[in-house]
Design an enzyme around this catalytic site. Sequence first.
Site, PDB file in Angstrom:
ATOM      1  N   SER A  16      30.757 -27.838 -11.239  1.00 25.23           N
ATOM      2  CA  SER A  16      30.866 -28.095 -12.605  1.00 25.23           C
ATOM      3  C   SER A  16      31.962 -27.146 -13.013  1.00 25.23           C
ATOM      4  O   SER A  16      33.103 -27.580 -13.924  1.00 25.23           O
ATOM      5  CB  SER A  16      29.986 -27.997 -13.565  1.00 25.23           C
ATOM      6  OG  SER A  16      29.184 -26.572 -13.385  1.00 25.23           O
ATOM      7  N   GLY A  57      39.514 -40.793  -9.094  1.00 26.69           N
ATOM      8  CA  GLY A  57      38.292 -40.554  -8.257  1.00 26.69           C
ATOM      9  C   GLY A  57      37.020 -40.827  -8.531  1.00 26.69           C
ATOM     10  O   GLY A  57      36.778 -41.372  -9.718  1.00 26.69           O
ATOM     11  N   SER A 144      32.225 -14.792   0.838  1.00 26.38           N
ATOM     12  CA  SER A 144      32.834 -13.834  -0.029  1.00 26.38           C
ATOM     13  C   SER A 144      33.496 -12.694   0.878  1.00 26.38           C
ATOM     14  O   SER A 144      32.906 -12.460   1.968  1.00 26.38           O
ATOM     15  CB  SER A 144      32.049 -13.154  -1.161  1.00 26.38           C
ATOM     16  OG  SER A 144      32.909 -12.141  -1.704  1.00 26.38           O
ATOM     17  N   TYR A 157      24.571  -9.233  -4.096  1.00 28.85           N
ATOM     18  CA  TYR A 157      25.775 -10.232  -3.644  1.00 28.85           C
ATOM     19  C   TYR A 157      25.870 -10.149  -2.340  1.00 28.85           C
ATOM     20  O   TYR A 157      26.159 -10.859  -1.447  1.00 28.85           O
ATOM     21  CB  TYR A 157      26.707  -9.957  -4.524  1.00 28.85           C
ATOM     22  CG  TYR A 157      27.738 -11.279  -4.650  1.00 28.85           C
ATOM     23  CD1 TYR A 157      27.594 -12.414  -4.966  1.00 28.85           C
ATOM     24  CD2 TYR A 157      29.037 -10.752  -3.968  1.00 28.85           C
ATOM     25  CE1 TYR A 157      28.452 -13.565  -4.972  1.00 28.85           C
ATOM     26  CE2 TYR A 157      29.983 -11.833  -3.893  1.00 28.85           C
ATOM     27  CZ  TYR A 157      29.913 -13.082  -4.448  1.00 28.85           C
ATOM     28  OH  TYR A 157      30.832 -14.029  -4.664  1.00 28.85           O
ATOM     29  N   ALA A 158      26.413  -8.755  -1.746  1.00 35.32           N
ATOM     30  CA  ALA A 158      26.879  -8.660  -0.359  1.00 35.32           C
ATOM     31  C   ALA A 158      25.948  -8.979   0.869  1.00 35.32           C
ATOM     32  O   ALA A 158      26.378  -9.648   1.542  1.00 35.32           O
ATOM     33  CB  ALA A 158      27.428  -7.272  -0.248  1.00 35.32           C
ATOM     34  N   ALA A 159      24.771  -8.728   0.512  1.00 34.15           N
ATOM     35  CA  ALA A 159      23.466  -9.019   1.549  1.00 34.15           C
ATOM     36  C   ALA A 159      23.393 -10.485   1.468  1.00 34.15           C
ATOM     37  O   ALA A 159      23.407 -10.916   2.524  1.00 34.15           O
ATOM     38  CB  ALA A 159      22.366  -8.458   1.022  1.00 34.15           C
ATOM     39  N   LYS A 161      25.695 -13.050   0.891  1.00 35.03           N
ATOM     40  CA  LYS A 161      26.768 -13.420   1.671  1.00 35.03           C
ATOM     41  C   LYS A 161      27.072 -13.196   2.887  1.00 35.03           C
ATOM     42  O   LYS A 161      27.395 -14.199   3.719  1.00 35.03           O
ATOM     43  CB  LYS A 161      27.957 -13.296   0.894  1.00 35.03           C
ATOM     44  CG  LYS A 161      28.156 -13.651  -0.525  1.00 35.03           C
ATOM     45  CD  LYS A 161      28.207 -15.114  -0.530  1.00 35.03           C
ATOM     46  CE  LYS A 161      28.595 -15.523  -2.186  1.00 35.03           C
ATOM     47  NZ  LYS A 161      28.469 -17.094  -2.290  1.00 35.03           N
ATOM     48  N   ILE A 190      39.805 -14.301  -6.708  1.00 31.71           N
ATOM     49  CA  ILE A 190      40.296 -15.578  -7.067  1.00 31.71           C
ATOM     50  C   ILE A 190      40.258 -15.695  -8.726  1.00 31.71           C
ATOM     51  O   ILE A 190      39.405 -15.136  -9.236  1.00 31.71           O
ATOM     52  CB  ILE A 190      39.343 -16.728  -6.517  1.00 31.71           C
ATOM     53  CG1 ILE A 190      39.051 -16.582  -4.998  1.00 31.71           C
ATOM     54  CG2 ILE A 190      39.928 -18.172  -7.027  1.00 31.71           C
ATOM     55  CD1 ILE A 190      40.392 -16.970  -4.246  1.00 31.71           C
TER      56      ILE A 190
HETATM   57  P1  NAP Z   1      31.097 -19.828 -11.531  1.00 32.62           P
HETATM   58  O1  NAP Z   1      32.537 -20.086 -11.989  1.00 32.62           O
HETATM   59  O2  NAP Z   1      30.270 -18.902 -11.682  1.00 32.62           O
HETATM   60  O3  NAP Z   1      30.566 -21.251 -11.335  1.00 32.62           O
HETATM   61  C1  NAP Z   1      29.266 -21.062 -10.618  1.00 32.62           C
HETATM   62  C2  NAP Z   1      29.058 -22.704 -10.357  1.00 32.62           C
HETATM   63  O4  NAP Z   1      27.632 -22.632  -9.688  1.00 32.62           O
HETATM   64  C3  NAP Z   1      28.426 -23.432 -11.665  1.00 32.62           C
HETATM   65  O5  NAP Z   1      28.778 -24.762 -11.503  1.00 32.62           O
HETATM   66  C4  NAP Z   1      26.914 -23.127 -11.638  1.00 32.62           C
HETATM   67  O6  NAP Z   1      26.445 -24.217 -12.600  1.00 32.62           O
HETATM   68  C5  NAP Z   1      26.494 -23.539 -10.683  1.00 32.62           C
HETATM   69  N1  NAP Z   1      25.288 -22.626 -10.227  1.00 32.62           N
HETATM   70  C6  NAP Z   1      24.974 -21.380 -10.499  1.00 32.62           C
HETATM   71  N2  NAP Z   1      23.651 -21.292  -9.941  1.00 32.62           N
HETATM   72  C7  NAP Z   1      23.082 -22.604  -9.544  1.00 32.62           C
HETATM   73  C8  NAP Z   1      21.892 -22.852  -9.144  1.00 32.62           C
HETATM   74  N3  NAP Z   1      21.063 -22.165  -8.905  1.00 32.62           N
HETATM   75  N4  NAP Z   1      21.873 -24.172  -8.696  1.00 32.62           N
HETATM   76  C9  NAP Z   1      22.876 -25.041  -8.963  1.00 32.62           C
HETATM   77  N5  NAP Z   1      24.183 -24.694  -9.335  1.00 32.62           N
HETATM   78  C10 NAP Z   1      24.110 -23.323  -9.585  1.00 32.62           C
HETATM   79  O7  NAP Z   1      31.591 -19.354  -9.893  1.00 32.62           O
HETATM   80  P2  NAP Z   1      32.904 -19.358  -9.132  1.00 32.62           P
HETATM   81  O8  NAP Z   1      33.614 -18.006  -9.363  1.00 32.62           O
HETATM   82  O9  NAP Z   1      33.636 -20.418  -9.227  1.00 32.62           O
HETATM   83  O10 NAP Z   1      32.397 -19.047  -7.404  1.00 32.62           O
HETATM   84  C11 NAP Z   1      31.838 -20.012  -6.709  1.00 32.62           C
HETATM   85  C12 NAP Z   1      31.634 -19.520  -5.382  1.00 32.62           C
HETATM   86  O11 NAP Z   1      32.530 -18.711  -4.721  1.00 32.62           O
HETATM   87  C13 NAP Z   1      30.265 -18.922  -5.449  1.00 32.62           C
HETATM   88  O12 NAP Z   1      29.457 -18.811  -4.121  1.00 32.62           O
HETATM   89  C14 NAP Z   1      30.908 -17.367  -5.406  1.00 32.62           C
HETATM   90  O13 NAP Z   1      30.046 -16.443  -4.926  1.00 32.62           O
HETATM   91  C15 NAP Z   1      31.947 -17.660  -4.612  1.00 32.62           C
HETATM   92  N6  NAP Z   1      33.282 -16.483  -4.561  1.00 32.62           N
HETATM   93  C16 NAP Z   1      33.652 -16.232  -5.914  1.00 32.62           C
HETATM   94  C17 NAP Z   1      34.779 -15.496  -5.976  1.00 32.62           C
HETATM   95  C18 NAP Z   1      35.814 -15.450  -7.201  1.00 32.62           C
HETATM   96  O14 NAP Z   1      36.675 -14.523  -7.434  1.00 32.62           O
HETATM   97  N7  NAP Z   1      35.454 -16.185  -8.235  1.00 32.62           N
HETATM   98  C19 NAP Z   1      35.177 -14.659  -4.865  1.00 32.62           C
HETATM   99  C20 NAP Z   1      34.582 -14.853  -3.628  1.00 32.62           C
HETATM  100  C21 NAP Z   1      33.672 -15.649  -3.685  1.00 32.62           C
HETATM  101  P3  NAP Z   1      26.172 -24.000 -14.096  1.00 32.62           P
HETATM  102  O15 NAP Z   1      27.539 -23.622 -14.887  1.00 32.62           O
HETATM  103  O16 NAP Z   1      25.480 -25.269 -14.924  1.00 32.62           O
HETATM  104  O17 NAP Z   1      25.353 -22.794 -14.263  1.00 32.62           O
END
Ligand code: NAP
Length: 248
Positions: A16, A57, A144, A157-159, A161, A190
Amino acid sequence: MKFNLENKVALVTGGSRGIGRSICTELARAGAAVVFSYRSNASAAEQTQKDIERAGGICRAVEGDVADLGAAETLVGELIRDYGRLDILVNNAGVTRDQLLARMKPEDFDAVIQTNLRGTWNLCRAVVRPMMKARAGRIINISSVVAQMGNAGQSNYAASKGGVEALTRALSRELGSRQITVNAIAPGMIETEMTAGMTADQRALLGAQIPLGRLGTVEDVAHAVCFLASNEGSYITGQVLAVNGGLG
Ligand code: NAP
């Protein structure tokens, strides 16, 4: 090159917002029908679904917690009932609960492991039978850069990933004979809601540590997902693809 995912069906967890939203958008743009899950923010999910549909889409949002195996099985069962197949799983849902170890509560460790690692395992388990039956499939787990580099305040978080990357390698060996590929993508820093609040100085400091000199975009990650999901990525499995501008 635009990857062609026509007639494919994709499931994206946490689609989302942020990176997941872009993954859904790009998969749909490449022609896949996309079902995505979210945990609680229904208005963001509705907006994402509408935006993708408006662009032509096929998309459906489904509420569900990845940490719940029963919910994962229901989600996959209903998807296959309605769409007839499942070709691509992207385990993107992830959370952080940062704190230095001495102050981190055990609940914060457990919550992050439950969503990031157990959630990924749950969805893999839910899709494995239909994918094995089809003798085809793509599983893409979002890790990550922190899994490799570590980061103070992110031991949970590190553990989680690091576990996702090890899970990816193990499953690639288990599922390769059925032509199911299992890979991870490890994004660096990001541009998301999380980084939007940074000052220009903070941004410059971060940029200086990244050889390509900029933060990544959500599309940088989504394009890597489309590649691994496509026919062009069919001989890649058990890998962690770093999308980090050279960081670390
Ligand atoms: P985000 O903006 O916080 O979005 C997280 C998404 O995951 C939301 O759609 C949220 O839904 C959903 N979510 C969270 N907990 C959930 C659960 N238990 N069940 C189902 N859905 C769940 O995250 P993001 O920053 O885009 O990160 C996305 C992925 O990339 C993650 O795995 C993160 O660790 C990884 N990542 C991010 C970065 C970065 O810089 N942002 C860097 C490296 C890796 P709701 O909104 O409804 O809670």
